[in-house]
Design a protein around this motif. Structure first.
Motif, PDB file in Angstrom:
ATOM      1  N   VAL A  88       0.847  -1.195   0.000  1.00  0.00           N
ATOM      2  CA  VAL A  88       0.000   0.000   0.000  1.00  0.00           C
ATOM      3  C   VAL A  88       0.881   1.242   0.000  1.00  0.00           C
ATOM      4  CG1 VAL A  88      -1.720   1.273   1.345  1.00  0.00           C
ATOM      5  CG2 VAL A  88      -1.853  -1.203   1.220  1.00  0.00           C
ATOM      6  N   THR A  89       0.408   2.271  -0.696  1.00  0.00           N
ATOM      7  CA  THR A  89       1.058   3.572  -0.660  1.00  0.00           C
ATOM      8  C   THR A  89       0.002   4.650  -0.853  1.00  0.00           C
ATOM      9  OG1 THR A  89       2.914   4.888  -1.468  1.00  0.00           O
ATOM     10  CG2 THR A  89       1.598   3.728  -3.136  1.00  0.00           C
ATOM     11  N   LYS A  90       0.407   5.870  -0.689  1.00  0.00           N
ATOM     12  CA  LYS A  90      -0.484   6.999  -0.965  1.00  0.00           C
ATOM     13  C   LYS A  90      -0.580   7.206  -2.472  1.00  0.00           C
ATOM     14  CE  LYS A  90       3.166  10.383  -0.974  1.00  0.00           C
ATOM     15  NZ  LYS A  90       3.543  11.725  -0.739  1.00  0.00           N
ATOM     16  N   PRO A  91      -1.688   7.730  -2.945  1.00  0.00           N
ATOM     17  CA  PRO A  91      -1.748   8.097  -4.362  1.00  0.00           C
ATOM     18  C   PRO A  91      -0.817   9.284  -4.635  1.00  0.00           C
ATOM     19  CG  PRO A  91      -3.943   7.989  -3.394  1.00  0.00           C
ATOM     20  CD  PRO A  91      -2.953   7.920  -2.270  1.00  0.00           C
ATOM     21  N   GLY A  92      -0.338   9.395  -5.837  1.00  0.00           N
ATOM     22  CA  GLY A  92       0.471  10.555  -6.212  1.00  0.00           C
ATOM     23  C   GLY A  92       1.944  10.241  -6.334  1.00  0.00           C
ATOM     24  N   ARG A  93       2.722  11.294  -6.265  1.00  0.00           N
ATOM     25  CA  ARG A  93       4.170  11.189  -6.463  1.00  0.00           C
ATOM     26  C   ARG A  93       4.876  10.664  -5.217  1.00  0.00           C
ATOM     27  NH1 ARG A  93       6.131  15.840 -10.343  1.00  0.00           N
ATOM     28  NH2 ARG A  93       4.277  15.994 -11.625  1.00  0.00           N
ATOM     29  N   ARG A  94       6.078  10.185  -5.453  1.00  0.00           N
ATOM     30  CA  ARG A  94       6.967   9.692  -4.405  1.00  0.00           C
ATOM     31  C   ARG A  94       6.300   8.655  -3.494  1.00  0.00           C
ATOM     32  NH1 ARG A  94       9.057  15.048  -1.962  1.00  0.00           N
ATOM     33  NH2 ARG A  94       8.854  16.260  -3.828  1.00  0.00           N
ATOM     34  N   PRO A  95       5.941   7.528  -4.059  1.00  0.00           N
ATOM     35  CA  PRO A  95       5.297   6.496  -3.232  1.00  0.00           C
ATOM     36  C   PRO A  95       6.239   5.959  -2.165  1.00  0.00           C
ATOM     37  CG  PRO A  95       5.878   5.609  -5.374  1.00  0.00           C
ATOM     38  CD  PRO A  95       6.170   7.085  -5.428  1.00  0.00           C
ATOM     39  N   ARG A  96       5.669   5.633  -1.012  1.00  0.00           N
ATOM     40  CA  ARG A  96       6.385   4.960   0.078  1.00  0.00           C
ATOM     41  C   ARG A  96       5.620   3.666   0.354  1.00  0.00           C
ATOM     42  NH1 ARG A  96       6.396  10.287   3.464  1.00  0.00           N
ATOM     43  NH2 ARG A  96       4.502   9.336   4.227  1.00  0.00           N
ATOM     44  N   TRP A  97       5.959   2.633  -0.363  1.00  0.00           N
ATOM     45  CA  TRP A  97       5.231   1.365  -0.254  1.00  0.00           C
ATOM     46  C   TRP A  97       5.428   0.739   1.114  1.00  0.00           C
ATOM     47  CZ3 TRP A  97       1.710  -0.047  -3.712  1.00  0.00           C
ATOM     48  CH2 TRP A  97       1.770   0.512  -4.986  1.00  0.00           C
ATOM     49  N   LYS A  98       4.347   0.229   1.658  1.00  0.00           N
ATOM     50  CA  LYS A  98       4.371  -0.512   2.925  1.00  0.00           C
ATOM     51  C   LYS A  98       3.770  -1.886   2.663  1.00  0.00           C
ATOM     52  CE  LYS A  98       4.481  -1.166   7.389  1.00  0.00           C
ATOM     53  NZ  LYS A  98       5.685  -1.367   8.111  1.00  0.00           N
ATOM     54  N   ALA A  99       4.483  -2.926   3.054  1.00  0.00           N
ATOM     55  CA  ALA A  99       4.016  -4.299   2.846  1.00  0.00           C
ATOM     56  C   ALA A  99       3.181  -4.764   4.031  1.00  0.00           C
ATOM     57  CB  ALA A  99       5.205  -5.235   2.659  1.00  0.00           C
ATOM     58  N   PHE A 100       2.113  -5.469   3.734  1.00  0.00           N
ATOM     59  CA  PHE A 100       1.239  -6.072   4.737  1.00  0.00           C
ATOM     60  C   PHE A 100       1.160  -7.563   4.420  1.00  0.00           C
ATOM     61  CE2 PHE A 100      -0.010  -1.692   4.419  1.00  0.00           C
ATOM     62  CZ  PHE A 100      -0.246  -1.302   5.724  1.00  0.00           C
ATOM     63  N   ARG A 101       1.544  -8.386   5.351  1.00  0.00           N
ATOM     64  CA  ARG A 101       1.549  -9.831   5.135  1.00  0.00           C
ATOM     65  C   ARG A 101       0.330 -10.460   5.798  1.00  0.00           C
ATOM     66  NH1 ARG A 101       5.353 -12.007   2.727  1.00  0.00           N
ATOM     67  NH2 ARG A 101       5.402 -13.946   3.892  1.00  0.00           N
ATOM     68  N   ARG A 102      -0.203 -11.459   5.123  1.00  0.00           N
ATOM     69  CA  ARG A 102      -1.292 -12.274   5.666  1.00  0.00           C
ATOM     70  C   ARG A 102      -2.525 -11.449   6.028  1.00  0.00           C
ATOM     71  NH1 ARG A 102      -0.157 -17.522   7.101  1.00  0.00           N
ATOM     72  NH2 ARG A 102      -1.669 -17.308   8.766  1.00  0.00           N
ATOM     73  N   GLY A 132       2.298   7.124   4.038  1.00  0.00           N
ATOM     74  CA  GLY A 132       1.901   8.437   3.533  1.00  0.00           C
ATOM     75  C   GLY A 132       0.411   8.603   3.296  1.00  0.00           C
ATOM     76  N   VAL A 133      -0.395   7.602   3.659  1.00  0.00           N
ATOM     77  CA  VAL A 133      -1.846   7.696   3.459  1.00  0.00           C
ATOM     78  C   VAL A 133      -2.413   8.687   4.465  1.00  0.00           C
ATOM     79  CG1 VAL A 133      -4.031   6.421   3.436  1.00  0.00           C
ATOM     80  CG2 VAL A 133      -1.931   5.328   2.605  1.00  0.00           C
ATOM     81  N   GLU A 134      -3.223   9.618   3.974  1.00  0.00           N
ATOM     82  CA  GLU A 134      -3.805  10.665   4.810  1.00  0.00           C
ATOM     83  C   GLU A 134      -5.301  10.470   4.966  1.00  0.00           C
ATOM     84  OE1 GLU A 134      -2.777  14.327   2.890  1.00  0.00           O
ATOM     85  OE2 GLU A 134      -0.651  14.088   3.292  1.00  0.00           O
ATOM     86  N   THR A 135      -5.848  11.066   6.011  1.00  0.00           N
ATOM     87  CA  THR A 135      -7.292  10.993   6.252  1.00  0.00           C
ATOM     88  C   THR A 135      -8.038  11.708   5.142  1.00  0.00           C
ATOM     89  OG1 THR A 135      -6.978  10.879   8.641  1.00  0.00           O
ATOM     90  CG2 THR A 135      -9.136  11.598   7.863  1.00  0.00           C
ATOM     91  N   PHE A 136      -9.042  11.038   4.618  1.00  0.00           N
ATOM     92  CA  PHE A 136      -9.914  11.571   3.567  1.00  0.00           C
ATOM     93  C   PHE A 136     -11.307  11.850   4.149  1.00  0.00           C
ATOM     94  CE2 PHE A 136     -12.861  10.444   0.003  1.00  0.00           C
ATOM     95  CZ  PHE A 136     -12.584  11.514  -0.814  1.00  0.00           C
ATOM     96  N   LYS A 137     -11.755  10.965   5.034  1.00  0.00           N
ATOM     97  CA  LYS A 137     -13.043  11.112   5.735  1.00  0.00           C
ATOM     98  C   LYS A 137     -12.801  10.835   7.219  1.00  0.00           C
ATOM     99  CE  LYS A 137     -15.747   9.145   1.909  1.00  0.00           C
ATOM    100  NZ  LYS A 137     -16.610   8.006   1.546  1.00  0.00           N
ATOM    101  N   ARG A 138     -13.348  11.692   8.063  1.00  0.00           N
ATOM    102  CA  ARG A 138     -13.153  11.554   9.501  1.00  0.00           C
ATOM    103  C   ARG A 138     -14.367  10.893  10.155  1.00  0.00           C
ATOM    104  NH1 ARG A 138      -8.928  13.639  10.580  1.00  0.00           N
ATOM    105  NH2 ARG A 138      -8.554  14.603  12.546  1.00  0.00           N
ATOM    106  N   ASP A 139     -14.096  10.120  11.187  1.00  0.00           N
ATOM    107  CA  ASP A 139     -15.127   9.568  12.075  1.00  0.00           C
ATOM    108  C   ASP A 139     -16.296   8.915  11.336  1.00  0.00           C
ATOM    109  OD1 ASP A 139     -13.709  10.422  14.360  1.00  0.00           O
ATOM    110  OD2 ASP A 139     -14.539  12.437  14.142  1.00  0.00           O
ATOM    111  N   GLN A 140     -15.974   7.985  10.457  1.00  0.00           N
ATOM    112  CA  GLN A 140     -17.005   7.236   9.747  1.00  0.00           C
ATOM    113  C   GLN A 140     -17.523   6.118  10.654  1.00  0.00           C
ATOM    114  OE1 GLN A 140     -17.976   8.161   6.336  1.00  0.00           O
ATOM    115  NE2 GLN A 140     -16.963   9.862   7.374  1.00  0.00           N
ATOM    116  N   LEU A 141     -18.820   5.866  10.613  1.00  0.00           N
ATOM    117  CA  LEU A 141     -19.450   4.867  11.471  1.00  0.00           C
ATOM    118  C   LEU A 141     -19.455   3.502  10.788  1.00  0.00           C
ATOM    119  CD1 LEU A 141     -20.969   4.478  14.158  1.00  0.00           C
ATOM    120  CD2 LEU A 141     -23.085   4.929  12.890  1.00  0.00           C
TER     121      LEU A 141
END
Length: 108
Positions: free
Chosen positions: A10-24, A45-54
């Motif tokens: 996973v990474t943030k959309p856009g330039r300069r990705p910082r990939w993070k691996a998630f296993r299993r 680098g993923v940022e909040t897009f929507k706050r406090d979703q139920l």
């Protein structure tokens, strides 16, 4: 029905990705959205897009979580989707929406 897991990056959309691996990560067709640990999403680098979703958990409990936009890669498949910032105690899940994007991409 069996439970299976996948490895994703996973990474943030856009330039300069910082990939993070998630296993299993558990593939959960009963979960609409993908849930991944907040601390790891933030380090990618993923940022909040929507706050406090139920959300309603499998046990019927209601919780609020922030949601962000991320590029999610699993093997040769890649998509952009909303991800839930999971808190300690939450499972890491690949939700039905992200899975459907991968399936649609494979069908092309």
């Amino acid at each position: 029905m069996g439970v299976f897991t996948v490895d994703v990056r996973v990474t943030k959309p856009g330039r300069r990705p910082r990939w993070k691996a998630f296993r299993r990560v558990i593939v959960d067709t009963g979960a609409e959205m993908t849930w991944l640990p907040e601390v790891d999403l933030r380090s990618a680098g993923v940022e909040t897009f929507k706050r406090d979703q139920l959300f309603v958990m499998a046990n019927g409990q209601y919780v609020t979580r922030h949601v962000g936009m991320a590029v999610i890669e699993c093997g040769e498949f890649k998509t952009v989707d909303e991800v839930v910032f999971a808190q300690p105690g939450d499972l890491s899940l690949l939700g039905a929406r992200t899975l459907a994007c991968f399936i649609h991409e494979r069908a092309r």
